[in-house]
Structures are given as C-alpha cells and as structure tokens.
Design a protein around this motif. Structure first.
Motif, PDB file in Angstrom:
ATOM      1  N   ALA A 103      -4.926   8.909  -3.619  1.00  0.00           N
ATOM      2  CA  ALA A 103      -4.034   7.893  -3.844  1.00  0.00           C
ATOM      3  C   ALA A 103      -4.437   6.603  -3.034  1.00  0.00           C
ATOM      4  N   GLY A 104      -4.847   6.704  -1.759  1.00  0.00           N
ATOM      5  CA  GLY A 104      -5.062   5.549  -1.109  1.00  0.00           C
ATOM      6  C   GLY A 104      -6.046   4.974  -1.691  1.00  0.00           C
ATOM      7  N   ARG A 105      -7.077   5.134  -2.508  1.00  0.00           N
ATOM      8  CA  ARG A 105      -8.409   4.541  -2.837  1.00  0.00           C
ATOM      9  C   ARG A 105      -7.711   3.726  -4.230  1.00  0.00           C
ATOM     10  N   ALA A 106      -6.669   4.269  -4.779  1.00  0.00           N
ATOM     11  CA  ALA A 106      -6.180   3.494  -5.927  1.00  0.00           C
ATOM     12  C   ALA A 106      -5.247   2.403  -5.334  1.00  0.00           C
ATOM     13  N   ALA A 107      -4.708   2.512  -4.392  1.00  0.00           N
ATOM     14  CA  ALA A 107      -3.832   1.427  -3.755  1.00  0.00           C
ATOM     15  C   ALA A 107      -4.671   0.284  -3.173  1.00  0.00           C
ATOM     16  N   ALA A 108      -6.026   0.329  -2.677  1.00  0.00           N
ATOM     17  CA  ALA A 108      -6.515  -0.441  -1.968  1.00  0.00           C
ATOM     18  C   ALA A 108      -6.890  -1.676  -2.686  1.00  0.00           C
ATOM     19  N   PRO A 109      -7.387  -1.669  -4.057  1.00  0.00           N
ATOM     20  CA  PRO A 109      -7.950  -2.874  -4.830  1.00  0.00           C
ATOM     21  C   PRO A 109      -6.694  -3.765  -5.296  1.00  0.00           C
TER      22      PRO A 109
ATOM     23  N   THR B 129       0.740  -1.087  -0.069  1.00  0.00           N
ATOM     24  CA  THR B 129      -0.003   0.016   0.050  1.00  0.00           C
ATOM     25  C   THR B 129       0.928   1.270   0.026  1.00  0.00           C
ATOM     26  N   LEU B 130       2.021   1.356   0.760  1.00  0.00           N
ATOM     27  CA  LEU B 130       2.957   2.514   0.739  1.00  0.00           C
ATOM     28  C   LEU B 130       3.624   2.749  -0.757  1.00  0.00           C
ATOM     29  N   ALA B 131       3.876   1.693  -1.103  1.00  0.00           N
ATOM     30  CA  ALA B 131       4.624   1.758  -2.621  1.00  0.00           C
ATOM     31  C   ALA B 131       3.735   2.301  -3.510  1.00  0.00           C
ATOM     32  N   LEU B 132       2.450   1.675  -3.624  1.00  0.00           N
ATOM     33  CA  LEU B 132       1.574   2.251  -4.570  1.00  0.00           C
ATOM     34  C   LEU B 132       1.055   3.468  -4.293  1.00  0.00           C
ATOM     35  N   THR B 133       0.896   3.978  -3.162  1.00  0.00           N
ATOM     36  CA  THR B 133       0.415   5.028  -2.706  1.00  0.00           C
ATOM     37  C   THR B 133       1.292   6.273  -2.988  1.00  0.00           C
ATOM     38  N   ILE B 134       2.578   5.710  -2.758  1.00  0.00           N
ATOM     39  CA  ILE B 134       3.807   7.074  -3.170  1.00  0.00           C
ATOM     40  C   ILE B 134       3.941   7.085  -4.688  1.00  0.00           C
ATOM     41  N   GLU B 135       3.514   5.866  -5.436  1.00  0.00           N
ATOM     42  CA  GLU B 135       3.680   6.063  -6.873  1.00  0.00           C
ATOM     43  C   GLU B 135       2.382   6.862  -7.391  1.00  0.00           C
ATOM     44  N   ALA B 136       1.266   6.645  -6.706  1.00  0.00           N
ATOM     45  CA  ALA B 136      -0.012   7.309  -7.127  1.00  0.00           C
ATOM     46  C   ALA B 136       0.171   8.939  -7.157  1.00  0.00           C
ATOM     47  N   LEU B 137       0.998   9.234  -5.902  1.00  0.00           N
ATOM     48  CA  LEU B 137       1.005  10.733  -5.836  1.00  0.00           C
ATOM     49  C   LEU B 137       1.882  11.447  -6.869  1.00  0.00           C
TER      50      LEU B 137
END
Length: 324
Positions: A219-225, A188-196
C-alpha cells in the motif's frame, strides 16, 4: 517520459516569457523611471542582457548601487541548500509519517502525530520561526539555547565550514519542511488507507502478512508516487515560504533582500522608501527559475518511481478495433 521531455524543451521558452512579463511590469506601471525608452525596446534589452550576459542590473536601493549579479552569486547557494534540504526532509518525513500512522490506525500515538501535522499545516512558517526565537534565542529567549537559535546570518559552505553551515540551516530546514511534511503525511495516509481495500492488498492479508508488512511492501509503494507528484505542485508555496523563513531566521540567501527591495530600507532617513525595481524583478525571476527547475526534478522523480506516469499519453494503450 515523452511528456517530461516535452516540458524540458518548453521550460526555456516559458522562462523567457516570464522574464519578459516580469521586466515589463515596472516599465508599464512606472514609465517615468525609464525616460526615452519604449516598453518593448526596454524589455528586449533587459531580456538580452539577462540571458546573454547574466546582467540583472544594479541594486540602487543599497549604498553604491552594487551589481545584482554579485549579490545573487553570494546568496543563491543558500537558497538552493535551504530549498533542497527542506524538500528532502518534508517529502521523506511526510511519507514515513503517513506510513507509520497507517500501520497504527486509530491509536493514541497516531492521532497525536496527525494532530501535530494539522498544527504544522495551519500555522504560518513566520509564526513558527518567531515563536522558536522567542523561546530559545540565546539573547532574549525564554529558555536560551546557544548554537542553533541565534538567527545570525552566516555565509558558510558545507565544504569550508560545515558546522557554521549546519547551525545556519538546521532550524530553517525544519521550519520550512514542517508544512510540506504535514501535507505529504496526510495525503500518504489517505492513499495508503484507500489502497488497503484493493484486491492486491487483500490478497497479501490472506497470505498471512501483517498490517505493517502490507503497508510497507504494497500500500505504501502505491501512495509514494502520488505524494511526490503533489509535492511538485506545492513548489510555488514552498518558494514563498523560503522568502519568509529567510527573513525571520536570517538565512543569508538571495531572497533575504526581498524586504529591502520592496521599499523597506533599514534607515528611511538615508534612502527614500521606494521599491528597487531592478532587484525586485531579479528576485521574481529567481523565484520563477527555482519553481520551474524543482518542478521538473520532482516530475522526473515521479516518473522514476512509477513508469506508468511517463508512459501515459492521450490514446496510449488503446488498440485499434478490428476491421476499422
């Protein structure tokens, strides 16, 4: 959704094939245990009695050769409570922890949480369970804490005796959920940082939203799935950890019979140290059922969280070229 329906339809056939494979292994490797029966006929008989009568044979590694079906009925609810609770705690805690760290990048608190997640990911669950007992068991622990660390087997229901049920499962839940939460948190942390770095998050920053609001709303909503999808492929590892946690912390689930079924009786003088093939096969089949069912449930959750996953298919969204 079409892919999910296809997997639901294929799940019974997959389970049927796995059952035939599981029950054929002892017949191939130890034919002397099944005299007068061919492998094919024996496996067909095993599969028929399992799926038509829920008859898993008898556990002759136990006194009196009790029916495995009765032992499964007694222990299966604890397996389900333990696995389900650990998945909820692990996935939810991992996602929340990843978002919390993403809101506080490079802070001391975030680095502390990330280090703890790395430790939870690397240390085996049986080491964590034994360490907690050595520290907090009320009988031999260094810092005795009564209530949750006595590791006594209790067959309790949340509806009949909720306090005993909670005492039995709280610590095993946390031990079992720790590595899953660590994996989900890091992803989740890696995907959230990437989505930022995406355009829509930059637009949110340009509109004056704080980092916490951007992480939580966008960003968090994009990482959850993606994190939930990762958890679905981690189900076999989680089921294996269930076996270890039940053994170490004395959770009275069906998997707690694994140690004895694989040739480790409590008193070798009474029973020879031979595997109980019927019980071992039933345990393997139950693990396969849990893996298939939980994977399908998580896939349904992923589709509900992100409908694009269910709509994706080969050729989807490609319009035919004009003039073709």
């Amino acid at each position: 959704m079409r892919q999910l329906v296809g997997r639901l339809v294929g799940a019974p056939f997959l389970l049927l094939g796995l059952s035939a494979l599981i029950y054929s292994i002892p017949r191939w490797t130890h034919p002397e245990q099944y005299p007068g029966t061919s492998v094919a006929a024996g496996v067909r008989h095993d599969v028929e009695r399992i799926f038509l009568h829920l008859d898993f044979g008898r556990a002759c590694g136990w006194p009196g050769c009790p029916p495995i079906h009765d032992m499964w009925l007694r222990g299966a609810p604890m397996d389900l409570w333990l696995l389900g609770g650990a998945m909820v705690i692990g996935i939810w805690g991992g996602i929340r922890g990843g978002l919390w760290c993403a809101q506080r990048p490079r802070s001391r608190a975030a680095r502390t949480v990330e280090s703890a997640a790395m430790l939870a990911y690397c240390v085996p669950v049986y080491v964590v369970g034994l360490g907690l007992l050595v520290l907090f068991n009320p009988t031999f622990g260094r810092f005795p804490l009564p209530g949750f660390f006595d590791a006594r087997a209790r067959w309790a229901s949340p509806f009949g005796d909720p306090w005993a049920w909670l005492r039995t499962l709280l610590v095993p839940w946390l031990v079992l959920a720790a590595p899953l939460a660590a994996m989900c948190m890091r992803l989740t942390l890696a995907l959230t940082i990437e989505a930022l770095d995406e355009h829509y998050t930059r637009t949110a920053f340009a509109k004056g939203l704080t980092r916490r609001e951007v992480v939580r709303r966008h960003a968090g909503r994009a990482a959850a799935p993606a994190t939930a999808a990762f958890a679905s492929v981690s189900v076999p590892l989680l089921v294996l950890n269930v076996v270890l946690v039940e053994r170490v912390l004395s959770v009275p689930g069906f998997f707690t019979y694994t140690w004895r079924a694989t040739g480790h009786p409590p008193n070798p003088n009474d029973y020879p140290p031979l595997p109980d093939y019927q019980m071992t096969a039933a345990l393997m089949l139950w693990a396969a059922v849990l893996t298939i069912v939980v994977s399908l449930v998580l896939e349904f959750v992923v589709v509900r969280m992100d409908p694009r996953v269910g709509a994706s298919a080969p050729g989807a969204g490609l319009a035919p070229a004009r003039g073709a």
